[in-house]
Design a protein around this motif. Structure first.
Motif, short mmCIF file in Angstrom:
data_model
loop_
_atom_site.label_atom_id
_atom_site.label_comp_id
_atom_site.label_asym_id
_atom_site.label_seq_id
_atom_site.Cartn_x
_atom_site.Cartn_y
_atom_site.Cartn_z
N VAL A 43 0.86 -1.20 0.00
CA VAL A 43 0.00 0.00 0.00
C VAL A 43 0.89 1.25 0.00
O VAL A 43 1.82 1.35 0.81
N TYR A 250 -5.65 -0.41 4.09
CA TYR A 250 -6.00 0.24 2.82
C TYR A 250 -5.79 -0.66 1.61
O TYR A 250 -5.75 -0.19 0.49
N HIS A 251 -5.68 -1.95 1.84
CA HIS A 251 -5.55 -2.91 0.73
C HIS A 251 -6.75 -2.90 -0.16
O HIS A 251 -7.86 -2.78 0.31
#
Ligand code: HPA
Length: 251
Positions: A43, A250-251
């Motif tokens: 990320v 936040y993948h």
């Protein structure tokens, strides 16, 4: 994209790979804002140390407008900020953390809005809830995950009121009594206008507050920079691990 705004002592993100720098020009500063792109767990996040790479910009000299506008231009949608604070709440002694829910702004003479020149589009933003609940929860989840795997978990207050003073001096004992009466649980110098500008820019904003001292008058000792630095150094590994956890989400 997520941005991490680093506070006192946080001028690089350990464990993140550097993916280069962006120079973002805005109309709020002569010099471009330098934002580092950093990668963790696949990320990429934007990293902005608000006191500068050399930690040489004091709270009252930070160009909050240029910083937030630069992040916006870069496509940042969410901000996880780290703010050093003096603890007021009984559970917020040195070394403890909080993910504040509310703000009282005691600052003066700071450029605190984007709505200054373009009066035609002046907007009174709703600021009832200054921190985005989704970011607060991400921070809290990450704190819980890190605490679950370390030997000595860190206390972390879910919520609390962040009082923002102008600095750079610390407060008087009487000022902290007033802050306490007002309902403040912690006091710092950098939360405002950063949070308000993020709101104006439509960026979700949350803070990980790190207590590095008892607020003025709440301990028998005077506040020394040495002590603050010691507490800070001891907590950096935890802060870094929490930021890595937030980035992973936040993948
Ligand atoms: N007051 C204001 N800001 C701070 C403090 C404090 O005691 N500690 C760290 N940032």
């Amino acid at each position: 994209m997520l941005a991490i705004i680093g506070g006192t002592g946080l001028s690089k993100l350990d464990g993140f790979k550097s993916r280069g720098r962006e120079q973002c020009s805005t109309r709020f500063s002569a010099e471009p804002v330098v934002i580092e792109l950093c990668e963790f767990d696949g990320v990429t996040v934007a990293f902005l140390p608000r006191h500068g790479k050399a930690q040489a910009v004091p709270p009252h000299k930070i160009n909050y407008r240029a910083n937030i506008r630069a992040l916006k231009q870069l496509g940042v949608t969410d901000i996880a900020a780290v703010n050093a604070v003096g603890g007021i709440h009984k559970n917020l002694g040195p070394g403890a953390f909080a993910v504040p829910e509310q703000i009282i702004d005691y600052t003066a003479n700071r450029q605190s809005t984007f709505f200054e020149e373009d009066i035609a589009t002046v907007t009174h933003i709703d600021f009832t809830y200054p921190y985005a609940e989704c970011i607060r929860q991400q921070i809290l989840n990450s704190v819980a995950a890190v605490n679950a795997v370390i030997e000595r978990p860190r206390a972390c207050l879910d919520g609390g009121v962040y009082g923002c003073t102008s600095g750079p001096r610390l407060e008087t004992a009487a000022e902290i009594i007033r802050c306490t009466r007002d309902g403040c649980d912690m006091v710092g110098m950098t939360g405002m206008p950063e949070a308000a500008l993020a709101k104006e820019a439509g960026i979700e904003y949350g803070s990980l507050a790190f207590s590095v001292n008892w607020a003025a008058g709440l301990s028998t000792e005077l506040i020394t920079l040495d002590e603050i630095h010691t507490v800070f150094e001891a907590g950096m590994e935890f802060v870094t691990a929490v930021l890595q956890g937030i980035a992973s989400a936040y993948h």
